[in-house]
Design a protein around this motif. Structure first.
Motif, PDB file in Angstrom:
ATOM      1  N   GLU A 154     -48.950 -34.133 -12.360  1.00  0.00           N
ATOM      2  CA  GLU A 154     -47.565 -33.999 -12.577  1.00  0.00           C
ATOM      3  C   GLU A 154     -47.041 -33.299 -13.903  1.00  0.00           C
ATOM      4  OE1 GLU A 154     -46.461 -38.106 -12.786  1.00  0.00           O
ATOM      5  OE2 GLU A 154     -46.682 -38.324 -10.417  1.00  0.00           O
ATOM      6  N   LEU A 164     -44.286 -32.691  -2.854  1.00  0.00           N
ATOM      7  CA  LEU A 164     -45.133 -33.770  -2.007  1.00  0.00           C
ATOM      8  C   LEU A 164     -44.622 -35.314  -2.736  1.00  0.00           C
ATOM      9  CD1 LEU A 164     -48.484 -32.020  -1.507  1.00  0.00           C
ATOM     10  CD2 LEU A 164     -46.396 -32.430   0.059  1.00  0.00           C
ATOM     11  N   SER A 165     -44.740 -36.038  -2.318  1.00  0.00           N
ATOM     12  CA  SER A 165     -44.918 -37.689  -2.679  1.00  0.00           C
ATOM     13  C   SER A 165     -46.076 -37.954  -3.252  1.00  0.00           C
ATOM     14  CB  SER A 165     -44.423 -38.667  -1.648  1.00  0.00           C
ATOM     15  OG  SER A 165     -45.507 -38.793  -0.751  1.00  0.00           O
ATOM     16  N   SER A 166     -46.185 -39.049  -4.031  1.00  0.00           N
ATOM     17  CA  SER A 166     -47.417 -39.413  -4.872  1.00  0.00           C
ATOM     18  C   SER A 166     -48.505 -39.796  -3.740  1.00  0.00           C
ATOM     19  CB  SER A 166     -47.220 -40.462  -5.625  1.00  0.00           C
ATOM     20  OG  SER A 166     -46.340 -40.195  -6.787  1.00  0.00           O
ATOM     21  N   GLN A 167     -48.067 -40.485  -2.621  1.00  0.00           N
ATOM     22  CA  GLN A 167     -48.938 -40.889  -1.634  1.00  0.00           C
ATOM     23  C   GLN A 167     -49.568 -39.363  -0.941  1.00  0.00           C
ATOM     24  OE1 GLN A 167     -50.590 -43.442  -0.712  1.00  0.00           O
ATOM     25  NE2 GLN A 167     -51.519 -42.421   1.162  1.00  0.00           N
ATOM     26  N   GLU A 168     -48.861 -38.511  -0.823  1.00  0.00           N
ATOM     27  CA  GLU A 168     -49.201 -37.349  -0.172  1.00  0.00           C
ATOM     28  C   GLU A 168     -50.236 -36.500  -0.930  1.00  0.00           C
ATOM     29  OE1 GLU A 168     -45.260 -35.864   2.748  1.00  0.00           O
ATOM     30  OE2 GLU A 168     -45.398 -35.711   0.705  1.00  0.00           O
ATOM     31  N   ARG A 169     -50.007 -36.559  -2.286  1.00  0.00           N
ATOM     32  CA  ARG A 169     -50.732 -35.702  -3.456  1.00  0.00           C
ATOM     33  C   ARG A 169     -52.042 -36.659  -3.307  1.00  0.00           C
ATOM     34  NH1 ARG A 169     -47.895 -31.994  -5.755  1.00  0.00           N
ATOM     35  NH2 ARG A 169     -45.653 -32.153  -5.991  1.00  0.00           N
TER      36      ARG A 169
END
Length: 274
Positions: A154, A164-169
């Motif tokens: 970040e 992207l979301s945190s989950q996608e990253r």
């Protein structure tokens, strides 16, 4: 009360003899060793209550090697390390956490005797320290590693240009860490003798679809290694030092190996549906 037995290790004969005379005068039994090899031989054959070792010695190994050997052969022994450099007290603290104390040369004899006797009196506290394997530490702190990695990502402008979301990253990281822990727990083997990571292959393919560039994937991998090693640094007091160097090399090799798998799938030609 039995006499405490001390192993005094120093390559300087005059220092070693002086230490031996002073300690014997203060009612300690003392065995001298002129270097790492002699100290290791003594440790393998005799039981000691105290290790008093110079940190900087010529030849292979140093005081850290002697400390590690004493911790495994006589885990209840008090381990004291001498350094001739005052700045080493702070710098070595992160490295020598398995030693009970780092002492700076020259040290007044009354102070040295006081340290030894105080550490012997509180030896029960030292023996309660329990070490863990690197694999167990990484497994237990997996969530912390991922959170630290996300924080680093970040703070990177280039990576954050991909929305992207945190989950996608970070969705790939739990399996990456699971693969790493599994490899650390397997018997050590030669280069290339470990399973191909399916998760790394899928990660490379997904990053291409998400719009990443090859340098961005490499940077993410670098941040992962930094986060893993930072976690180990924060847990040095728990680390089993007997295999730590091998484990560190294994971690670097596994993360690089997974990066290679990801890059292979990232660069594979896109197959269009018929």
């Amino acid at each position: 009360m039995s006499i405490a037995k001390v192993l005094a290790v120093d390559d300087d004969a005059s220092v070693r003899v002086s230490l031996q005379q002073v300690l014997e005068h203060n009612d300690f039994e003392v065995v001298g060793a002129s270097g790492v090899n002699e100290a290791l031989q003594r440790i393998s054959k005799e039981r000691f209550d105290v290790l008093l070792s110079d940190l900087h010695m010529p030849g292979r190994g140093d005081g850290l090697t002697v400390v590690s050997a004493m911790r495994h052969a006589n885990p209840e022994a008090v381990t004291l390390v001498f350094s001739g450099f005052p700045e080493m007290r702070a710098a070595a603290a992160a490295i020598l956490l398995q030693a009970d104390e780092i002492l700076v040369k020259p040290m007044a004899i009354p102070d040295l005797i006081d340290v030894i006797r105080r550490k012997l009196a509180n030896r029960a506290e030292s023996t309660t320290r329990k070490t863990e394997s690197v694999a167990n530490i990484l497994e237990g702190d997996g969530e912390k590693i991922i959170l630290e990695w996300l924080t680093r990502v970040e703070d990177n402008r280039d990576l954050m240009r991909i929305p992207l979301s945190s989950q996608e990253r970070a969705g790939h990281l739990p399996q990456v860490l699971n693969d790493l822990v599994a490899r650390l727990r397997r018997p050590k083997s030669g280069d290339g003798d470990h399973p191909v990571s399916k998760a790394a292959h899928e990660h490379g393919r997904l990053r291409r679809l998400q719009g990443y560039s090859a340098p961005m994937i490499v940077e993410e991998s670098r941040m992962l290694q930094v986060s893993i090693f930072h976690t180990l640094q924060n847990n040095l007091f728990r680390v089993d030092f007997s295999l730590v160097l091998v484990d560190v090399m294994t971690i670097a090799d596994e993360v690089d190996s997974q990066l290679c798998r990801a890059m292979q799938s990232f660069t594979e030609p896109v197959r269009l549906a018929a």
